[in-house]
Design a protein around this motif. Sequence first.
Motif, PDB file in Angstrom:
ATOM      1  N   THR A  14       0.851  -1.179   0.000  1.00  0.00           N
ATOM      2  CA  THR A  14       0.000   0.000   0.000  1.00  0.00           C
ATOM      3  C   THR A  14       0.895   1.241   0.000  1.00  0.00           C
ATOM      4  OG1 THR A  14      -0.075   0.099   2.410  1.00  0.00           O
ATOM      5  CG2 THR A  14      -1.793  -1.194   1.309  1.00  0.00           C
ATOM      6  N   VAL A  15       0.289   2.380  -0.268  1.00  0.00           N
ATOM      7  CA  VAL A  15       1.024   3.647  -0.237  1.00  0.00           C
ATOM      8  C   VAL A  15       1.624   3.852   1.148  1.00  0.00           C
ATOM      9  CG1 VAL A  15       0.756   6.159  -0.397  1.00  0.00           C
ATOM     10  CG2 VAL A  15      -0.392   4.680  -2.055  1.00  0.00           C
ATOM     11  N   ASN A  37       4.252   9.450  -5.743  1.00  0.00           N
ATOM     12  CA  ASN A  37       3.403  10.069  -6.766  1.00  0.00           C
ATOM     13  C   ASN A  37       3.686   9.494  -8.151  1.00  0.00           C
ATOM     14  OD1 ASN A  37       2.051  11.678  -4.930  1.00  0.00           O
ATOM     15  ND2 ASN A  37       3.499  13.379  -5.154  1.00  0.00           N
ATOM     16  N   ILE A  40       2.234   5.952  -8.330  1.00  0.00           N
ATOM     17  CA  ILE A  40       0.773   6.005  -8.457  1.00  0.00           C
ATOM     18  C   ILE A  40       0.404   6.377  -9.891  1.00  0.00           C
ATOM     19  CG2 ILE A  40      -1.293   7.297  -7.774  1.00  0.00           C
ATOM     20  CD1 ILE A  40      -0.093   7.436  -4.926  1.00  0.00           C
ATOM     21  N   GLU A  41       1.121   7.339 -10.442  1.00  0.00           N
ATOM     22  CA  GLU A  41       0.881   7.774 -11.827  1.00  0.00           C
ATOM     23  C   GLU A  41       1.112   6.621 -12.803  1.00  0.00           C
ATOM     24  OE1 GLU A  41       3.290  10.715 -14.787  1.00  0.00           O
ATOM     25  OE2 GLU A  41       2.855  11.487 -12.773  1.00  0.00           O
ATOM     26  N   LYS A  43       0.704   3.582 -12.127  1.00  0.00           N
ATOM     27  CA  LYS A  43      -0.224   2.519 -11.693  1.00  0.00           C
ATOM     28  C   LYS A  43       0.493   1.299 -11.101  1.00  0.00           C
ATOM     29  CE  LYS A  43      -4.107   4.008 -14.182  1.00  0.00           C
ATOM     30  NZ  LYS A  43      -4.368   5.256 -13.586  1.00  0.00           N
ATOM     31  N   LEU A  45       1.314   1.443  -7.944  1.00  0.00           N
ATOM     32  CA  LEU A  45       0.882   1.571  -6.558  1.00  0.00           C
ATOM     33  C   LEU A  45      -0.592   1.968  -6.568  1.00  0.00           C
ATOM     34  CD1 LEU A  45       2.400   1.287  -3.878  1.00  0.00           C
ATOM     35  CD2 LEU A  45       2.876   3.713  -3.946  1.00  0.00           C
ATOM     36  N   ASP A  46      -1.449   1.086  -6.038  1.00  0.00           N
ATOM     37  CA  ASP A  46      -2.886   1.341  -6.063  1.00  0.00           C
ATOM     38  C   ASP A  46      -3.524   0.666  -4.847  1.00  0.00           C
ATOM     39  OD1 ASP A  46      -5.525   1.801  -6.691  1.00  0.00           O
ATOM     40  OD2 ASP A  46      -5.555   0.482  -8.441  1.00  0.00           O
ATOM     41  N   ASP A  47      -3.929   1.459  -3.871  1.00  0.00           N
ATOM     42  CA  ASP A  47      -4.516   0.915  -2.644  1.00  0.00           C
ATOM     43  C   ASP A  47      -5.818   0.166  -2.906  1.00  0.00           C
ATOM     44  OD1 ASP A  47      -2.431   1.842  -1.168  1.00  0.00           O
ATOM     45  OD2 ASP A  47      -3.548   3.416  -0.130  1.00  0.00           O
TER      46      ASP A  47
END
Length: 163
Positions: A14-15, A37, A40-41, A43, A45-47
């Motif tokens: 997770t983040v 960041n 996440i951008e 993809k 990292l995605d909770d």
Amino acid sequence: LSSALTALSRRPMTVFKLRQRLREKGFSPQDIEDTVNRLIEWKYLDDRSYASTYIRSRGDKLSRKKIWIELLRAGIDQDLVVKLLAEFYPEDQEYENCRQLARKLWSEEDIKWERKYRHNLKNKNIPKEILLKKKVGDKLLLRGYLVSTVRSVLAQISVREDF
């Protein structure tokens, strides 16, 4: 970035967990935020994906409460956990999981009773079924099942019938 990618290549995170890991390795707060960041951008990292995968993989073995606690510990937002549990963990699944675990625990406790308690004078006055129901019920409650679910499952249990 390479340290974060290495950690994510080993197992999903997770983040919150990735931030924690990078902090422990001594990275600056700005570097951590930039890395998170970017991941996440990209993809990586995605909770939401992490939580839904966790629920689907553990949903046939764990109680709702146990899954909820584990996801909160992993740093998933409480509202997201509630939403995903409603989506991926049907109400009847909780009962079925509890019933299967009760079946397993009942046979384990039955074997223990035969070895330990059968000849124990202290337990002579307690019927086997009552002793087993108490032990199985306690273990189910410790695993996070609701009292109402445990009572319902234990009401079906009988020494003579397969439940």
